[in-house]
Design a protein around this motif. Structure first.
Motif, short mmCIF file in Angstrom:
data_model
loop_
_atom_site.label_atom_id
_atom_site.label_comp_id
_atom_site.label_asym_id
_atom_site.label_seq_id
_atom_site.Cartn_x
_atom_site.Cartn_y
_atom_site.Cartn_z
N VAL A 113 -43.22 32.54 -13.07
CA VAL A 113 -42.17 31.78 -13.79
C VAL A 113 -40.93 32.64 -14.00
CG1 VAL A 113 -41.59 30.71 -16.00
CG2 VAL A 113 -43.77 30.21 -14.91
N MET A 114 -41.13 33.92 -14.35
CA MET A 114 -39.98 34.80 -14.57
C MET A 114 -39.21 35.06 -13.27
SD MET A 114 -41.22 37.63 -17.31
CE MET A 114 -41.58 37.18 -19.01
N LEU A 115 -39.94 35.24 -12.19
CA LEU A 115 -39.25 35.42 -10.91
C LEU A 115 -38.47 34.16 -10.53
CD1 LEU A 115 -41.96 37.32 -8.81
CD2 LEU A 115 -39.82 38.23 -9.73
N GLY A 116 -39.06 33.00 -10.83
CA GLY A 116 -38.35 31.75 -10.58
C GLY A 116 -37.10 31.64 -11.43
N LEU A 117 -37.20 32.07 -12.70
CA LEU A 117 -36.02 32.07 -13.57
C LEU A 117 -34.95 33.03 -13.04
CD1 LEU A 117 -37.48 32.10 -17.20
CD2 LEU A 117 -35.87 30.44 -16.26
N PHE A 118 -35.40 34.19 -12.58
CA PHE A 118 -34.47 35.19 -12.04
C PHE A 118 -33.63 34.59 -10.91
CE2 PHE A 118 -33.40 38.50 -9.01
CZ PHE A 118 -32.87 39.50 -9.80
N LEU A 119 -34.32 33.96 -9.96
CA LEU A 119 -33.61 33.40 -8.81
C LEU A 119 -32.87 32.12 -9.18
CD1 LEU A 119 -36.44 33.90 -6.15
CD2 LEU A 119 -34.37 35.28 -6.45
N GLY A 120 -33.52 31.28 -10.00
CA GLY A 120 -32.94 29.98 -10.32
C GLY A 120 -31.69 30.08 -11.17
N LEU A 121 -31.69 30.95 -12.17
CA LEU A 121 -30.53 31.05 -13.05
C LEU A 121 -29.32 31.62 -12.32
CD1 LEU A 121 -32.15 32.28 -16.39
CD2 LEU A 121 -31.02 30.09 -15.97
N ASN A 122 -29.58 32.56 -11.39
CA ASN A 122 -28.46 33.11 -10.62
C ASN A 122 -27.82 32.03 -9.77
OD1 ASN A 122 -27.11 34.50 -8.25
ND2 ASN A 122 -27.57 36.26 -9.53
N ALA A 123 -28.68 31.24 -9.10
CA ALA A 123 -28.15 30.16 -8.26
C ALA A 123 -27.47 29.09 -9.11
CB ALA A 123 -29.28 29.56 -7.44
N LEU A 124 -28.07 28.78 -10.27
CA LEU A 124 -27.51 27.74 -11.14
C LEU A 124 -26.14 28.16 -11.68
CD1 LEU A 124 -28.19 24.99 -12.35
CD2 LEU A 124 -29.18 26.18 -14.31
N ALA A 125 -26.01 29.45 -12.02
CA ALA A 125 -24.71 29.93 -12.51
C ALA A 125 -23.63 29.77 -11.44
CB ALA A 125 -24.84 31.39 -12.93
N GLN A 126 -23.99 30.04 -10.18
CA GLN A 126 -23.01 29.91 -9.11
C GLN A 126 -22.67 28.44 -8.84
OE1 GLN A 126 -23.58 32.61 -5.66
NE2 GLN A 126 -25.39 33.33 -6.73
N LEU A 127 -23.69 27.57 -8.92
CA LEU A 127 -23.43 26.15 -8.70
C LEU A 127 -22.62 25.53 -9.83
CD1 LEU A 127 -26.89 24.93 -7.32
CD2 LEU A 127 -24.70 24.90 -6.10
N ALA A 128 -22.97 25.89 -11.06
CA ALA A 128 -22.34 25.24 -12.22
C ALA A 128 -20.97 25.82 -12.55
CB ALA A 128 -23.26 25.35 -13.43
N PHE A 129 -20.77 27.13 -12.26
CA PHE A 129 -19.53 27.77 -12.67
C PHE A 129 -18.72 28.26 -11.47
CE2 PHE A 129 -22.48 28.23 -16.28
CZ PHE A 129 -21.75 27.59 -17.26
N SER A 130 -19.17 29.33 -10.85
CA SER A 130 -18.39 29.88 -9.74
C SER A 130 -19.24 30.92 -9.00
CB SER A 130 -17.11 30.55 -10.27
OG SER A 130 -16.45 31.23 -9.22
N ASP A 131 -19.02 31.04 -7.71
CA ASP A 131 -19.70 32.10 -6.95
C ASP A 131 -18.73 33.23 -6.60
OD1 ASP A 131 -18.16 30.74 -5.19
OD2 ASP A 131 -19.74 30.33 -3.72
N ASP A 132 -17.57 33.22 -7.22
CA ASP A 132 -16.58 34.28 -7.01
C ASP A 132 -16.51 35.17 -8.25
OD1 ASP A 132 -15.82 33.37 -4.47
OD2 ASP A 132 -14.47 31.88 -5.38
N ALA A 133 -15.85 36.31 -8.09
CA ALA A 133 -15.57 37.16 -9.25
C ALA A 133 -14.44 36.52 -10.07
CB ALA A 133 -15.15 38.56 -8.78
N GLU A 134 -14.75 36.21 -11.34
CA GLU A 134 -13.77 35.54 -12.20
C GLU A 134 -13.31 36.51 -13.30
OE1 GLU A 134 -12.61 32.83 -11.39
OE2 GLU A 134 -14.08 31.92 -10.05
N PRO A 135 -12.01 36.55 -13.58
CA PRO A 135 -11.50 37.52 -14.57
C PRO A 135 -11.97 37.19 -15.98
CG PRO A 135 -9.77 36.00 -13.89
CD PRO A 135 -10.94 35.70 -13.01
N MET A 136 -12.57 38.18 -16.64
CA MET A 136 -13.07 38.00 -18.01
C MET A 136 -12.12 38.70 -18.98
SD MET A 136 -15.62 36.70 -19.71
CE MET A 136 -16.21 36.75 -21.41
#
Length: 320
Positions: A113-136
């Motif tokens: 489950v943790m490995l799934g979270l590791f991969l899933g959250l990274n992909a979800l962040a790119q899908l929902a927000f951005s897959d580029d470097a964004e200025p913080m």
């Protein structure tokens, strides 16, 4: 020996150590309450950091749906991100971890489950927000810079040494977190219940403590702390990108292993030691300057061989 150069490396190490220490404490919070090493802690923090960035930019949108407004001050955006992340952390424990974790279940279940979270959250962040470097944006004093949309750090001149505002802000952030956790664990009933569950869950249940609620609270606190560390490290590096927290998590694991996975104090000390060792290695050992991950891996190996419980960890004695 160039003293100014040494002090500059030392300050760089202290700034990074504050981030590693905060992430290591998030790992320790979950380990103390559940006995689990959260492999997805870094990606949970990455998702939260993208949330924080979104609130300062176009707003928080989720698959095209506007959830929260944008153009918020960076301090308010980070605070909202921390609160939402804490709620999501509690939800993850309740929905994904609890059903697969327990004395009568295989430890492989929760690992998968943790490995799934590791991969899933990274992909979800790119899908929902951005897959580029964004200025913080930086939540501490900064000044306009022609080459950076978020500006550059201000600094204070002490003799020949420059102390950057980011270093001061990161250390203050860690000090506030440490003080808050100390007050929570040592001066409140909730902290007493958390310590009781961490010490002996069965005995805690027998005296009427709702251990399930305490476990969920531990995950919520770790997720909120990870969000805070993620937003600060993104602001320090100038941007948030999909690979931001992977390296930070390696250093945080190293810090927690060095200090002891059941010791918040050890996490802070370990974070500082690892970061300063990294800064000195990169600064003085040119052959290792491009493979700085050698330092945390070497520390993890050394600790496991010499003192598996870490510098501040307690050895568990089981009665038979």
């Amino acid at each position: 020996m160039d003293v100014d150069l040494f002090l500059r490396f030392l300050l760089n190490g202290i700034g990074n150590g504050a981030v590693y220490g905060a992430m290591a404490m998030a790992l320790v919070l979950i380990f103390r309450t559940t006995g689990l090493l959260n492999l997805a802690q870094g990606e949970m923090a990455l998702f939260s950091t993208y949330m924080g960035w979104g609130l300062t930019a176009t707003g928080m949108t989720f698959f095209g749906l506007q959830v929260l407004p944008g153009d918020l001050p960076v301090g308010l955006a980070i605070a909202i991100s921390v609160l939402i992340s804490a709620a999501l952390g509690a939800l993850i424990e309740r929905v994904l971890i609890r059903p697969v974790h327990g004395p009568d279940k295989s430890p492989l279940n929760v690992l998968i489950v943790m490995l799934g979270l590791f991969l899933g959250l990274n992909a979800l962040a790119q899908l929902a927000f951005s897959d580029d470097a964004e200025p913080m944006p930086k939540p501490w004093p900064s000044k306009p810079s022609a080459g950076s949309p978020t500006g550059s750090n201000r600094y204070w001149q002490v003799g020949d040494l420059r102390i950057q505002s980011s270093t001061v802000a990161l250390v203050i952030m860690l000090a506030i977190v440490c003080f808050g956790l100390y007050v929570l664990f040592q001066r409140t009933k909730v902290g007493l219940k958390l310590r009781a569950v961490a010490s002996n869950p069965e005995s805690a249940r027998l005296v009427g403590i709702n251990s399930s609620r305490m476990l969920m609270l531990g995950w919520a606190m770790a997720a909120g702390l990870g969000a805070l560390a993620g937003c600060f490290v993104a602001a320090d590096r100038g941007s948030v990108n999909p690979g931001l927290m992977a390296v930070v998590l390696v250093y945080a694991f190293s810090a927690a292993a060095l200090g002891g996975f059941d010791s918040p104090l050890g996490a802070v000390v370990g974070g500082m030691v690892v970061a300063i060792a990294e800064a000195m290695t990169v600064g003085y050992v040119k052959s290792l300057s491009t493979i700085e991950l050698v330092v945390p891996f070497a520390l993890i190996l050394l600790v496991l061989l010499v003192r598996p419980t870490g510098l501040f960890g307690k050895k568990v004695v089981e009665r038979v």
